[in-house]
Every structure is written in structure tokens, then in C-alpha cells.
Design a protein around this motif. Structure first.
Motif, PDB file in Angstrom:
ATOM      1  N   ALA A  19      32.868  44.488  37.504  1.00  0.00           N
ATOM      2  CA  ALA A  19      33.962  44.734  36.560  1.00  0.00           C
ATOM      3  C   ALA A  19      34.899  45.818  37.077  1.00  0.00           C
ATOM      4  O   ALA A  19      36.123  45.692  36.959  1.00  0.00           O
ATOM      5  CB  ALA A  19      33.399  45.121  35.201  1.00  0.00           C
ATOM      6  N   ILE A  20      34.348  46.862  37.667  1.00  0.00           N
ATOM      7  CA  ILE A  20      35.183  47.936  38.217  1.00  0.00           C
ATOM      8  C   ILE A  20      36.022  47.411  39.379  1.00  0.00           C
ATOM      9  O   ILE A  20      37.210  47.725  39.490  1.00  0.00           O
ATOM     10  CB  ILE A  20      34.309  49.130  38.633  1.00  0.00           C
ATOM     11  CG1 ILE A  20      33.731  49.804  37.391  1.00  0.00           C
ATOM     12  CG2 ILE A  20      35.095  50.125  39.476  1.00  0.00           C
ATOM     13  CD1 ILE A  20      32.630  50.789  37.663  1.00  0.00           C
ATOM     14  N   MET A  21      35.419  46.593  40.224  1.00  0.00           N
ATOM     15  CA  MET A  21      36.163  46.038  41.359  1.00  0.00           C
ATOM     16  C   MET A  21      37.257  45.078  40.887  1.00  0.00           C
ATOM     17  O   MET A  21      38.279  44.920  41.562  1.00  0.00           O
ATOM     18  CB  MET A  21      35.209  45.347  42.319  1.00  0.00           C
ATOM     19  CG  MET A  21      34.292  46.334  43.033  1.00  0.00           C
ATOM     20  SD  MET A  21      33.102  45.547  44.100  1.00  0.00           S
ATOM     21  CE  MET A  21      34.157  44.884  45.360  1.00  0.00           C
ATOM     22  N   ASP A  22      37.059  44.442  39.737  1.00  0.00           N
ATOM     23  CA  ASP A  22      38.045  43.492  39.212  1.00  0.00           C
ATOM     24  C   ASP A  22      39.188  44.160  38.454  1.00  0.00           C
ATOM     25  O   ASP A  22      40.133  43.475  38.052  1.00  0.00           O
ATOM     26  CB  ASP A  22      37.364  42.480  38.283  1.00  0.00           C
ATOM     27  CG  ASP A  22      36.523  41.477  39.045  1.00  0.00           C
ATOM     28  OD1 ASP A  22      36.636  41.417  40.285  1.00  0.00           O
ATOM     29  OD2 ASP A  22      35.750  40.752  38.390  1.00  0.00           O
ATOM     30  N   LEU A  23      39.149  45.469  38.259  1.00  0.00           N
ATOM     31  CA  LEU A  23      40.192  46.141  37.488  1.00  0.00           C
ATOM     32  C   LEU A  23      41.570  46.041  38.139  1.00  0.00           C
ATOM     33  O   LEU A  23      42.581  46.218  37.469  1.00  0.00           O
ATOM     34  CB  LEU A  23      39.826  47.610  37.253  1.00  0.00           C
ATOM     35  CG  LEU A  23      38.752  47.846  36.190  1.00  0.00           C
ATOM     36  CD1 LEU A  23      38.318  49.308  36.178  1.00  0.00           C
ATOM     37  CD2 LEU A  23      39.239  47.426  34.817  1.00  0.00           C
ATOM     38  N   LYS A  24      41.635  45.765  39.417  1.00  0.00           N
ATOM     39  CA  LYS A  24      42.922  45.649  40.115  1.00  0.00           C
ATOM     40  C   LYS A  24      43.373  44.199  40.284  1.00  0.00           C
ATOM     41  O   LYS A  24      44.461  43.953  40.764  1.00  0.00           O
ATOM     42  CB  LYS A  24      42.823  46.316  41.491  1.00  0.00           C
ATOM     43  CG  LYS A  24      42.487  47.777  41.429  1.00  0.00           C
ATOM     44  CD  LYS A  24      43.695  48.593  41.661  1.00  0.00           C
ATOM     45  CE  LYS A  24      43.293  50.053  41.685  1.00  0.00           C
ATOM     46  NZ  LYS A  24      44.294  50.906  41.194  1.00  0.00           N
TER      47      LYS A  24
END
Length: 103
Positions: A19-24
């Protein structure tokens, strides 16, 4: 270290890391129902982590991180689809190309 109280949360950290990696990434890729489900899931398991004996701070921390990441994704989803983010993205002017004269 050889129990499910350790390896369960460690393997579960894949969800908040993703989820953190998908924030961008592009907000059109976010699934609203899945994000909502993960928000509820993390809330439930944060409560579970405090209810088990012995208390499992690693599981609790994993779900705190996931809750924050999923709320961020949920905010991006709502902004894009319901608060005008889609309109802003489609009407944003393209950056002008650099001309060969500027070199």
C-alpha cells in the motif's frame, strides 16, 4: 521467534508495504471496496492484537501501519472519483516541450 506471534505479523507486513509503494501510482488503479475492506480489517486486527495473551505489539504495529496506508489510499480514491481529482487530472495542461533553440 519460532511462533506464529512473530511470523504471522512479519508475513502480514506485505500488505502495508504494498500500500505504501502504491501511494504514488495512478489513482485509477485503486479499488474502493478493497481499500474499505482493508481499513476495517486492520481496525479489527488492531483490536485483536491487544486482546490476545500475550499482547502482540508486532501484529498491532503491522496493522497500525496498514491502517495509515489504507486511509491514505482511500483518501486518494475519494479525491479522484468524488472530489474533482479526475476532472483536474484530465484538464491539466501538458508541460511544454523544450525547444532546440533553448539549448
Amino acid at each position: 521467534m519460532c511462533t506464529t506471534h512473530f511470523w504471522g505479523p512479519v508475513s502480514n507486513f506485505g500488505i502495508p508495504v504494498a500500500a505504501i509503494m502504491d501511494l504514488k501510482k495512478d489513482p485509477t488503479l485503486i479499488s474502493g471496496p478493497m481499500t474499505g475492506s482493508l481499513i476495517v480489517y486492520s481496525l479489527v486486527f488492531m483490536r485483536y492484537a491487544t486482546a490476545v495473551t500475550p499482547w502482540n505489539p508486532l501484529l498491532f504495529g503491522c496493522h497500525v501501519v496498514n491502517e495509515i496506508a489504507q486511509i491514505g489510499q482511500g483518501a486518494r480514491f475519494v479525491n479522484y472519483w468524488y472530489l474533482g481529482g479526475k476532472d483536474k487530472a484530465t484538464t491539466a495542461p501538458a508541460a511544454p516541450a523544450a525547444s532546440s533553440e533553448e539549448k
